[in-house]
Design a protein around this motif. Structure first.
Motif, PDB file in Angstrom:
ATOM      1  N   ILE A 227      58.344  13.923  19.288  1.00 14.59           N
ATOM      2  CA  ILE A 227      57.087  14.128  18.569  1.00 14.59           C
ATOM      3  C   ILE A 227      56.422  15.387  19.124  1.00 14.59           C
ATOM      4  O   ILE A 227      56.355  15.568  20.344  1.00 14.59           O
ATOM      5  N   VAL A 228      55.956  16.239  18.238  1.00  7.80           N
ATOM      6  CA  VAL A 228      55.225  17.449  18.633  1.00  7.80           C
ATOM      7  C   VAL A 228      53.818  17.342  18.053  1.00  7.80           C
ATOM      8  O   VAL A 228      53.647  17.271  16.836  1.00  7.80           O
ATOM      9  N   VAL A 229      52.820  17.304  18.935  1.00 12.20           N
ATOM     10  CA  VAL A 229      51.421  17.179  18.511  1.00 12.20           C
ATOM     11  C   VAL A 229      50.722  18.509  18.732  1.00 12.20           C
ATOM     12  O   VAL A 229      50.665  19.009  19.857  1.00 12.20           O
ATOM     13  N   LEU A 230      50.180  19.070  17.655  1.00  8.89           N
ATOM     14  CA  LEU A 230      49.427  20.324  17.734  1.00  8.89           C
ATOM     15  C   LEU A 230      47.966  20.015  17.421  1.00  8.89           C
ATOM     16  O   LEU A 230      47.643  19.549  16.326  1.00  8.89           O
ATOM     17  N   THR A 231      47.089  20.278  18.392  1.00  3.33           N
ATOM     18  CA  THR A 231      45.671  19.966  18.206  1.00  3.33           C
ATOM     19  C   THR A 231      44.807  21.018  18.882  1.00  3.33           C
ATOM     20  O   THR A 231      45.255  21.706  19.815  1.00  3.33           O
ATOM     21  N   ASP A 232      43.555  21.123  18.401  1.00  2.00           N
ATOM     22  CA  ASP A 232      42.633  22.092  19.007  1.00  2.00           C
ATOM     23  C   ASP A 232      41.436  21.397  19.646  1.00  2.00           C
ATOM     24  O   ASP A 232      40.443  22.050  19.973  1.00  2.00           O
ATOM     25  N   GLY A 233      41.503  20.078  19.810  1.00  5.96           N
ATOM     26  CA  GLY A 233      40.328  19.386  20.332  1.00  5.96           C
ATOM     27  C   GLY A 233      40.671  18.190  21.181  1.00  5.96           C
ATOM     28  O   GLY A 233      41.672  18.173  21.901  1.00  5.96           O
ATOM     29  N   SER A 234      39.841  17.171  21.071  1.00  6.81           N
ATOM     30  CA  SER A 234      40.020  15.949  21.844  1.00  6.81           C
ATOM     31  C   SER A 234      39.895  14.762  20.899  1.00  6.81           C
ATOM     32  O   SER A 234      39.334  14.863  19.799  1.00  6.81           O
ATOM     33  N   ASN A 235      40.421  13.640  21.339  1.00 10.47           N
ATOM     34  CA  ASN A 235      40.412  12.438  20.502  1.00 10.47           C
ATOM     35  C   ASN A 235      38.974  11.930  20.322  1.00 10.47           C
ATOM     36  O   ASN A 235      38.223  11.765  21.282  1.00 10.47           O
ATOM     37  N   THR A 236      38.593  11.686  19.068  1.00  8.73           N
ATOM     38  CA  THR A 236      37.245  11.183  18.784  1.00  8.73           C
ATOM     39  C   THR A 236      37.261   9.840  18.063  1.00  8.73           C
ATOM     40  O   THR A 236      36.222   9.191  17.979  1.00  8.73           O
ATOM     41  N   GLN A 237      38.402   9.438  17.537  1.00  7.39           N
ATOM     42  CA  GLN A 237      38.475   8.201  16.778  1.00  7.39           C
ATOM     43  C   GLN A 237      39.811   7.510  17.011  1.00  7.39           C
ATOM     44  O   GLN A 237      40.804   8.151  17.363  1.00  7.39           O
ATOM     45  N   GLY A 238      39.801   6.198  16.833  1.00 13.78           N
ATOM     46  CA  GLY A 238      41.043   5.451  16.899  1.00 13.78           C
ATOM     47  C   GLY A 238      41.524   5.202  18.315  1.00 13.78           C
ATOM     48  O   GLY A 238      40.774   5.303  19.292  1.00 13.78           O
TER      49      GLY A 238
ATOM     50  N   GLY B   6      44.029  27.243  20.487  1.00  8.87           N
ATOM     51  CA  GLY B   6      42.701  27.828  20.344  1.00  8.87           C
ATOM     52  C   GLY B   6      42.173  28.349  21.664  1.00  8.87           C
ATOM     53  O   GLY B   6      42.660  28.000  22.740  1.00  8.87           O
ATOM     54  N   SER B   7      41.159  29.195  21.571  1.00  9.37           N
ATOM     55  CA  SER B   7      40.539  29.776  22.756  1.00  9.37           C
ATOM     56  C   SER B   7      39.202  29.096  23.019  1.00  9.37           C
ATOM     57  O   SER B   7      38.783  28.197  22.286  1.00  9.37           O
TER      58      SER B   7
ATOM     59  N   ALA C  57      48.326  27.388  23.832  1.00 14.66           N
ATOM     60  CA  ALA C  57      48.476  28.560  22.981  1.00 14.66           C
ATOM     61  C   ALA C  57      47.086  29.003  22.536  1.00 14.66           C
ATOM     62  O   ALA C  57      46.391  28.267  21.842  1.00 14.66           O
ATOM     63  N   GLN C  58      46.688  30.195  22.924  1.00 17.79           N
ATOM     64  CA  GLN C  58      45.341  30.669  22.624  1.00 17.79           C
ATOM     65  C   GLN C  58      45.291  31.611  21.434  1.00 17.79           C
ATOM     66  O   GLN C  58      44.198  31.920  20.951  1.00 17.79           O
TER      67      GLN C  58
END
Length: 358
Positions: free
Chosen positions: A213-224, A247-248, A303-304
């Motif tokens: 599994i490859v997860v690409l995200t720019d933030g943090s978990n907020t739900q679930g 993201g930077s 990755a910025q």
């Protein structure tokens, strides 16, 4: 290393039996020896051999028999090799923050471009599935080799509110379970085989399923569900999770085109023309993403910008799709045994050759 026929180790008993026979013949020869008046004259008449010249051929011969006896067990070595039966679940964050323009034109556009290139670069036999997640996670394309279907789904990605990283991992596990009978769905209780809460020791490389599994995200978990809890489910199923923080930390406005925005982000600052909001800094939960990767035997990447993201996705195939297989290595044991036996016999014949006395 494992032995396919371990009972064949009984053949090694031939070595102590040969040593016992040699001892018995030497003892019997001493009993029947002829007494002569001068042993010195006999030694002077015969070419001498030092003790080490007598022992080395015997040692080599017996070592060859030991190696050959071990080879009869059909030893197998466990090696890690690439497999063309791997499945990759690509989970892409489509939360509202993916409209941030610190990476031009915005994060979602750059991530989509990198994902398309990643899909095109895969072998035709590699199955790829696509999961999109914001406040919820959904399987857009089940694992397939149809690259056109995957690219079409990426072209239709739209942003929404919330970030459910943990749910994206569970959705990816369920997609893998549909095609791999060795992977249980996320709702199945594995009992004692499940990873312990709070962390687990990753399995040795190659002991994992060929699916990743490859997860690409720019933030943090907020739900679930919490991402670490979901990672424990993946670890218990020997499914590796690779995480990418994209993201930077530079403040930048959020601007998306109308095609990139779903209905729940319309209105307010998102209305009219390109959808946009105020300048903001999106914090990536690198600690959680690193823990998810470490727990499952994967890796976390940062990755910025567009180039770094392209490099990360380009290097991923070298780390995923590995599988451990048992390879029989009997032939190498036989080869070593033959070399040892023939060397021992050859040295014995050479050092025992007749010599002309002058």
């Amino acid at each position: 290393m494992s032995l396919h026929w371990p009972w064949a180790l009984l053949a090694l008993l031939a070595v102590p039996l040969l040593l016992l026979a040699r001892w018995w013949f030497n003892r019997r020869r001493k009993r029947t020896a002829i007494q002569v008046s001068s042993v010195a004259l006999i030694k002077a008449a015969l070419p001498g051999r030092s003790a080490w010249r007598r022992r080395i051929p015997l040692i080599l011969f017996l070592a060859g028999l030991l190696v050959l006896g071990t080879g009869l067990t059909r030893p197998q070595a466990s090696v890690t090799v690439p497999t063309d039966q791997s499945t990759i679940l690509l989970a892409i964050d489509v939360s509202g923050s993916m409209c941030t323009t610190d990476v031009a034109p915005n994060r979602l556009a750059v991530a989509s471009d990198a994902a398309r290139e990643f899909i095109r670069s895969q072998d035709n036999g590699t199955r790829i599935g696509l999961v999109a997640f914001s406040g919820i996670a959904g399987l857009l394309v089940a694992p397939t080799t149809d690259q056109d279907a995957l690219i079409a789904a990426i072209d239709g990605l739209t942003t929404a509110r919330g970030t459910a990283i943990g749910q994206a991992i569970l959705t990816s596990i369920d997609a893998i379970a549909e095609i791999n009978p060795d992977v249980a769905a996320s709702g199945v209780n594995l009992g004692d085989s499940a990873a312990p809460p709070g962390g687990a020791t990753p399995a040795p490389l190659g002991d994992y399923e060929p699916d990743s599994i490859v997860v690409l995200t720019d933030g943090s978990n907020t739900q679930g569900v919490d991402p670490v809890t979901a990672a424990e489910q993946a670890a218990a199923r020997r499914v590796r999770v690779f995480t990418i923080g994209f993201g930077s930390t530079e403040p930048a406005p959020m601007v998306c085109t109308p095609e990139q925005v779903s209905g729940d982000l319309t209105g307010g600052n998102w209305g009219g023309g390109p959808r946009g909001g105020g300048r903001r800094i999106q914090q990536i939960d690198e600690a959680a993403l690193t823990q998810v990767a470490d727990l499952t035997g994967g890796r976390y990447f940062k990755a910025q910008d567009a180039d770094q993201l392209a490099d990360v996705l380009e290097d991923l195939p070298s780390e995923i799709g590995l599988q451990r297989v048992d390879v029989e290595i009997t032939v190498w044991f036989v080869l070593v045994a033959v070399v040892l036996v023939f060397t021992g016999v050859g040295l014995s014949l050479w050092w025992s050759r007749p010599r002309v006395l002058r």
